[in-house]
Structure formats: C-alpha cells, structure tokens
Design an enzyme around this catalytic site. Structure first.
Site, mmCIF file in Angstrom:
data_model
loop_
_atom_site.group_PDB
_atom_site.id
_atom_site.type_symbol
_atom_site.label_atom_id
_atom_site.label_comp_id
_atom_site.label_asym_id
_atom_site.label_seq_id
_atom_site.Cartn_x
_atom_site.Cartn_y
_atom_site.Cartn_z
ATOM 1 N N ARG A 152 0.822 -1.204 0.000
ATOM 2 C CA ARG A 152 0.000 0.000 0.000
ATOM 3 C C ARG A 152 0.860 1.259 0.000
ATOM 4 N NH1 ARG A 152 -4.425 0.039 -1.927
ATOM 5 N NH2 ARG A 152 -5.253 -1.566 -0.565
ATOM 6 N N GLU A 155 2.075 1.625 -3.420
ATOM 7 C CA GLU A 155 0.981 2.086 -4.268
ATOM 8 C C GLU A 155 0.766 3.592 -4.130
ATOM 9 O OE1 GLU A 155 -3.328 0.220 -5.237
ATOM 10 O OE2 GLU A 155 -3.081 0.933 -3.187
ATOM 11 N N SER A 178 16.366 13.947 0.683
ATOM 12 C CA SER A 178 17.300 12.950 1.198
ATOM 13 C C SER A 178 16.580 11.883 2.013
ATOM 14 C CB SER A 178 18.354 13.626 2.079
ATOM 15 O OG SER A 178 19.200 12.656 2.682
#
Length: 211
Positions: A152, A155, A178
């Site tokens: 997830r 995603e 960074s």
C-alpha cells in the site's frame, strides 16, 4: 425552623429539575474514571501488547535475508512482550528508528547496545558482536513488495509520486529529498469515523549540482 431530611431532598430534586441540562455540573465520577492507578500507569509506560494487538514479531521467511542480530532482538522482544514504542522510550529514539535497527537497516551505537541489553536481557557482548559493522541496507524485500500493508505504501508512490515531484519542484527547485538526512514517525489519530494513520517523512532537500 429546620427542614426534615426528606424535605431537603425533595427541594434539591425540584431545583435540579428546573435547571437546564447545560448548567448541571458534571459528576465527579467521570473525572475519576480517567485517572489511572499506579499499577496501570506502570503497565501503560511499558506498552505491553494487549490480547487483540500482539507485539510485532519477525516473519521467519525474512530471517535468511537479515543479520543474526534480528533474530536475537526479535526473540527477546517477544519474550518480554514489549512494543517498539516501549523499547524506543528506553533508547531515547523514535520507534520507527528502533524497528529499523531490529531489521538491520540502522546502526546501533554503544548506548543503544547497553540499553537494549538492560531492557531485553541480552548479554552486551553478544549484541556488540552481532551489531558490529555497518548495516547492509535494502535487502529485506523484493520490489514490488508482496506484503499487502507494505504494498500500500508502494501504491501511494505509484499514484502520487509525480504529484509529489511536481509540488516539491515548485517549492524547492530541481533536487531530491534525502533519505539519509532523514527522519520519519508514525502516529495514530482517532475520530468519529475510525482510526487514521499519520506517517511523516522529513528529509533534507538536496539540490542537483551543475557541472
């Protein structure tokens, strides 16, 4: 002339009936119910797992990819039944940073080793030998990840990665965030719609250099 006890009670009830609800005083039992006994305060400070929310354990299928320190630390964590939050308080670090240390993705200093030894009951010399050297990061999982919760997060980047990039470029210019000069934390928020995850990513902005 003094009134009888029953008359006083009747008078009191009559007065309460005349007062609007908004003006009634909250009964003391509500305030008392929020206070913890000393025993409960100790239990809460240790952040031991409840029956419905057990502590995080090491997935045995990951063990071959991780350093030996991971098995040592997770076994002791399970034995003590401590959350990462409780361990982080002992180490004076963020719980995500401590979890990364358990997975071999962060480096422990001498103070971390001492505190882990004291809290988890692991001999300090054993931890020193297993946590020596620099972490070999990034070997924990394949990409794309298969574990649903981790996927997830992947995603989210799939869906919003270019949106993040566009907004960051507008605010900071040409560069990257960074992941070395970096911190992150996880918080839980609850409202009438349920529980919400709040993940904060804080990284130093690194402009691309011209050469």
């Amino acid at each position: 002339m003094s009134l009888s006890r029953s008359a006083l009670l009747s008078n009191c009830l009559a007065q309460r009936a005349l007062n609007p609800l908004s003006r009634r005083v909250i009964v003391p039992s509500i305030a008392v119910s929020t206070q913890l006994t000393p025993g409960r305060q100790f239990h809460q400070s240790r952040r031991m797992a409840s029956a419905d929310k057990p502590v995080a354990k090491l997935d045995s299928s990951l063990a071959p990819r991780l350093p030996s320190s991971s098995v040592t630390l997770f076994d002791a964590k399970k034995e003590k039944n401590l959350t990462f939050e409780a361990i982080a308080k002992k180490l004076g670090r963020d719980e995500v940073a401590v979890a990364a240390l358990f997975y071999g993705q962060a480096m422990a200093n001498a103070e971390d080793i001492k505190n882990l030894s004291d809290l988890l009951g692991i001999p300090a010399d054993k931890l020193e030998s297993q946590l020596a050297g620099h972490p070999d990061r990034g070997r924990t999982m394949d990409m794309p990840p298969k574990e649903p919760l981790i996927y997830r997060l992947y995603e989210i980047v799939q869906n919003y990665g270019y949106a993040y990039k566009a907004v960051l470029n507008e605010k900071f210019g040409d560069g990257i965030m960074s992941a070395i000069s970096f911190s992150t934390n996880v918080k839980k928020e609850t409202d009438d719609k349920g529980d919400w995850v709040v993940i904060t990513l804080r990284g130093k902005w690194l402009p691309f250099t011209r050469f």
